[in-house]
Scaffold this motif. Structure first.
Motif, short mmCIF file in Angstrom:
data_model
loop_
_atom_site.label_atom_id
_atom_site.label_comp_id
_atom_site.label_asym_id
_atom_site.label_seq_id
_atom_site.Cartn_x
_atom_site.Cartn_y
_atom_site.Cartn_z
N GLY A 275 24.80 11.85 35.42
CA GLY A 275 23.68 12.69 34.99
C GLY A 275 24.16 14.04 34.48
O GLY A 275 23.63 14.58 33.52
N ALA B 221 20.63 0.28 34.62
CA ALA B 221 19.49 0.81 33.88
C ALA B 221 19.60 2.32 33.68
O ALA B 221 18.92 2.90 32.83
CB ALA B 221 18.18 0.48 34.60
N PHE B 222 20.46 2.94 34.45
CA PHE B 222 20.70 4.39 34.33
C PHE B 222 22.01 4.64 33.57
O PHE B 222 22.04 5.39 32.59
CB PHE B 222 20.76 4.99 35.73
CG PHE B 222 21.06 6.46 35.79
CD1 PHE B 222 20.09 7.40 35.54
CD2 PHE B 222 22.34 6.89 36.11
CE1 PHE B 222 20.38 8.76 35.61
CE2 PHE B 222 22.63 8.25 36.19
CZ PHE B 222 21.65 9.19 35.93
N MET C 246 22.50 4.26 29.76
CA MET C 246 21.84 5.24 28.90
C MET C 246 22.40 6.66 29.06
O MET C 246 22.21 7.50 28.19
CB MET C 246 20.34 5.24 29.20
CG MET C 246 19.70 3.88 28.86
SD MET C 246 18.01 3.70 29.46
CE MET C 246 17.11 4.73 28.28
N MET C 247 23.09 6.91 30.15
CA MET C 247 23.53 8.28 30.46
C MET C 247 25.01 8.53 30.18
O MET C 247 25.46 9.68 30.20
CB MET C 247 23.25 8.59 31.93
CG MET C 247 21.76 8.67 32.25
SD MET C 247 20.90 9.94 31.29
CE MET C 247 21.26 11.38 32.30
N ALA D 214 19.13 -3.56 31.43
CA ALA D 214 19.36 -2.29 30.75
C ALA D 214 19.38 -2.58 29.26
O ALA D 214 20.03 -3.53 28.81
CB ALA D 214 20.69 -1.68 31.19
N PRO D 215 18.65 -1.76 28.49
CA PRO D 215 18.53 -2.04 27.06
C PRO D 215 19.75 -1.60 26.26
O PRO D 215 20.35 -0.55 26.57
CB PRO D 215 17.29 -1.23 26.67
CG PRO D 215 17.27 -0.08 27.61
CD PRO D 215 17.85 -0.60 28.91
N VAL E 134 13.56 8.49 23.04
CA VAL E 134 13.95 8.20 24.42
C VAL E 134 15.35 8.77 24.65
O VAL E 134 16.28 8.50 23.89
CB VAL E 134 13.94 6.69 24.71
CG1 VAL E 134 14.56 6.38 26.07
CG2 VAL E 134 12.51 6.15 24.64
N TYR E 135 15.47 9.58 25.71
CA TYR E 135 16.73 10.26 26.00
C TYR E 135 17.83 9.24 26.27
O TYR E 135 17.72 8.41 27.17
CB TYR E 135 16.54 11.15 27.22
CG TYR E 135 17.71 12.05 27.52
CD1 TYR E 135 17.82 13.30 26.95
CD2 TYR E 135 18.74 11.62 28.37
CE1 TYR E 135 18.90 14.12 27.23
CE2 TYR E 135 19.82 12.43 28.64
CZ TYR E 135 19.89 13.69 28.07
OH TYR E 135 20.96 14.50 28.35
N ARG F 126 22.34 8.93 25.89
CA ARG F 126 23.58 9.61 25.48
C ARG F 126 24.57 8.69 24.79
O ARG F 126 25.54 9.17 24.21
CB ARG F 126 24.25 10.23 26.69
CG ARG F 126 23.48 11.39 27.28
CD ARG F 126 24.25 12.01 28.42
NE ARG F 126 23.50 13.08 29.04
CZ ARG F 126 23.63 13.42 30.32
NH1 ARG F 126 24.50 12.78 31.09
NH2 ARG F 126 22.93 14.42 30.81
#
Lengths: 244, 275, 275, 244
Positions: free
Chosen positions: D68, D110-111, D114-115, D140-141, D148-149, D151
């Motif tokens: 994060g 799922a986190f 994307m992060m 997780a996409p 959509v945030y 990284r």
């Protein structure tokens, strides 16, 4: 004052105080809590700023998390100003952020006052300068609007002259007892806010011989490390004595 | 991990930096604060986590500070923070008032990488009215109207603190002062002074690891013996209450404060004694 | 602090309770799990923090579990969790899927006493579509549209775990397994088994305090020597990989699992050996 | 596979990987990371499930907090199913929550997906069963809607047969190289999703003698404690050897 606070802590009419937290720079409430504990009550004390035996291992946020969890039953707050609706001001007088006199700051009051079921307010100096009709700045509100999440309010206000009780429904203090040497009239003269007064005002009970002995002995022992100046001033005890 | 000299460590904090400092009972690096004053740093934005004390008052008195965001400034039993009060009255600094759990929450939001975090309480306090960066929303999980404060993530540019020891991997032992871990996680750069650098891996020691901040967060370390002084370092040296009282006395006036700086911050003798 | 016998500790967890269990590398109390099975507990709602392993599979196989909320169920190198997979296929349990940081976040919200906490990511995952209790709001701090997930606080009825030691004040040493502290803070009641109870205050020891959970959170403690077994307790005994492999083999079938229960959970010999 | 992963970790075209995290039950990515590190690269490795020397002192949430904060540059994810848009499914096949085959669960995918700026997908089994046109369930996409945030996305997908690169703008894989014994045609036959293919497909480079020596020696030394089964199977090494 410590004895009056101790009586309030153990007030059978109030919700039980199983876990009491005492903030930094609060020697009188700390003494009251130790008095309750040393007299045999089964209460857990969490004292901030205790250099040794600090109960927190999650950092300084743990006190506030404990309160958030509902694990703190009773807390103490003072105030540079306190008004008749039990609002407290720890920021300063005059305009924001204290154009006349700047106090240290709000600390955790804006959270703790609303999240702890019982708060006992205390302030030794009892004067119209401190007890005002309306605080210049609200660090923490005495009551909250309907719908605002709040678990408790002030239970009482203990001063160098008397004990007030607080009625949150009416947002108003009432005089409960006066300390030795004070009268209903002398309290009224020294108080800047209006409050209710019973027809006959009781005297705050004197400390018993047992309480005095505990304060000078076991209570002072516990407090010497954290509050050396206070112990020297009140009980003429030096921090070195304990070590010797 | 990069082991620097104290002055080199101080030189990394540029004018105008945002600097998070723990309160006096939680190990600010007073050695590094003195080095910043000697380096003539200006326009710092201090963050008290959650409150501020001697170390912040010293920086304010020395003219290093433009603003301070904190829940309180105090010398504890030694009384009010004289240079903070004087600078505020003179209008040379601004103060952004907060409340302790809000400071923790804003750092926790940064630690978690979320843009905000909620906190109960605060509503009805004038603090909220003076924090346009704090927002009140209606709790979307409540069946009825339930206003709740959202606090933005706070990511300090620098965290400065003192600790008992570091190892050569940059792991730093802070013991039970775990708020230092939160500050370190939330800050962009972490500068630490330590009593000593040990030659074993702190994270390999099951007894020391729980009180250790991982080197992933620690940018630079300098050795500063007695670097917390006049604050105490548990197990190493005691809090110097007499010095705090002396500071409170001298700092009542600007002239007294300047004499204090000469004696305890600028003089070589002070350096030799303190660092 | 209330020191109980193991069976008395287990008797506090009633049928239908919500029970948070750490994963296998983070010290679930396997002794207490065995005691719950022997007590015939039913309809438990397990919470994996953030994932679940052997201890949960054992409870599921023994018919103690109605539902499990978790980010994953696995025996690690020993493979899939056979009783979880079988129970799900048979429809005897329901699973509420989450993702690891969401489990942590929901407990952190309970720890903080806030009704929700935000978390990045997740949007676009089918997990979100199957969690009507999770909400997406537009981040009120962003200048443009910025959807973000809000997770509700999760307050387990019970947290059960094992630790190296407790003291007579109820302080429990968990070392670097600090997620146990979060679970303890978030849960209504905390039941702990320990290898031993020591007669000094863990919080008075500067080296042990950082890895200690304060007694304010701990309701009851029982002594269960080797209580983590077959999981290892760092510094005390090793992870029993051979036993894990044996479990994975036996638990492939219900008959094999029942034989496992007889041998390692119900038999007195097992009690003597393991507890 | 470890060697191919190692090459991707050090891809000069990708953002630098200063801090790599490796999830639980990921022996091949762990081996790749150790290979990069033992070959001299200055990378920080955070390995979950390492019983000793675990770098986390804030509990298991610390990995996710690190991500994060933006302190993790590269992560690895597998998948029970992976589709042509780089969606991954760790939950199960058939209807929610895995009516045909239930997988262990999503873990942190799922986190993390994307992060973290770079994710390398890996799956040893290369078959139409695993690499499907569309995953049954999205843990997780692979890409996210505008606004959509997010990284980062998948950098690549490494399988037992080949290396695919991923183009997030087109949400599509392209074949980069095939492992020894494989051809463009054999990969195509084993892959359930469509992807781009260059006119001539390169061979995945063989491990060098130095790399093989590192894998069997220093890398295996580091992995024995966490992955004893893997080390026994791949390198015929027993955990006891290290102690002896």
């Amino acid at each position: 004052m410590a004895v009056a606070l101790a009586a309030l802590i153990q007030d059978p009419a109030a919700p039980p105080a199983r876990h009491i937290a005492v903030g930094a720079a609060s020697p009188i409430p700390a003494a009251a809590c130790w008095l309750v504990r040393k007299a045999g009550a089964n209460v857990r004390l969490s004292l901030l700023h205790k250099r040794r035996g600090n109960p927190f291992t999650e950092g300084t946020r743990e006190l506030f998390d404990l309160a958030g969890q509902g694990r703190i039953d009773l807390f103490f707050l003072g105030g540079g100003q306190i008004d008749g609706q039990a609002n407290i001001n720890l920021i300063g007088t005059g305009d924001w952020p204290g154009s006349k006199v700047r106090f240290p700051g709000s600390f955790g009051s804006a959270f703790m006052y609303m999240m702890v079921p019982r708060t006992i307010l205390f302030r030794e100096e009892h004067s119209p300068r401190v007890f005002v009709p309306r605080v210049d700045i609200v660090s923490a509100p005495g009551i909250s609007a309907p719908g605002v999440y709040r678990r408790g309010t002030a239970q009482a206000l203990v001063t160098g002259k008397c004990v007030f009780g607080f009625d949150p429904a009416r947002a108003r203090f009432r005089l409960v007892s006066v300390h030795p040497g004070e009268t209903a009239a002398s309290v009224r003269a020294a108080t800047g806010f209006d409050y209710d007064e019973p027809a006959t005002v009781e005297d705050t009970p004197d400390p018993s011989a047992e309480q005095l002995a505990l304060l000078r002995g076991a209570v002072c022992d516990e407090m010497l490390e954290t509050y050396p100046e206070f112990c020297r001033r009140v009980w003429q005890r030096e921090a070195q004595e304990r070590v010797a | 991990m990069d082991l620097l000299q104290l002055d080199a460590l101080a030189s990394l904090v540029l004018d105008g930096a945002t600097v998070a400092l723990p309160p006096d009972n939680s190990l600010p690096s007073c050695a590094l604060v003195r080095a910043l004053i000697r380096a003539g740093r200006k326009n710092l934005h201090l963050i008290g986590v959650p409150v501020s004390g001697y170390a912040s008052d010293l920086l304010i008195g020395a003219g290093c500070v433009a603003s301070i965001e904190t829940s309180g400034v105090t010398l504890g039993e030694a009384g009010a923070a004289p240079r903070f009060v004087a600078a505020l009255a003179a209008g040379t600094i601004t103060v952004l008032d907060a409340t302790c759990p809000a400071m923790h929450t804003m750092l926790q939001a940064a630690e978690k990488g979320v843009p905000f975090m909620p906190l109960r309480g605060i509503i009805g306090s004038d603090i909220l009215a003076h924090r346009p960066d704090w927002k009140v929303i209606d709790n979307p999980f409540a069946p009825e109207i339930d206003p709740i404060v959202l606090l933005p993530a706070l990511r300090p540019g620098f965290a400065l603190f003192h600790a008992e020891m570091a190892d050569t991997h940059g792991n730093v032992y802070v013991g039970r002062r775990r708020e230092l871990a939160t500050i370190a996680h939330a800050s962009n750069r972490v500068l630490v002074t330590v009593e000593q650098v040990v030659d074993f891996d702190l994270l390999d020691d099951e007894r020391l690891a729980p009180g250790t901040i991982g080197g992933a967060y620690v940018d630079h370390v300098a050795i500063a013996q007695r670097g917390a002084w006049p604050i105490g370092l548990p197990g190493c040296y005691d809090f110097d209450a007499a010095h705090f009282a002396e500071y409170a006395r001298m700092a009542r006036t600007d002239a007294g404060f300047q004499a204090y700086l000469q004696r305890y911050v600028y003089s070589d003798a002070a350096l030799a004694a303190a660092e």
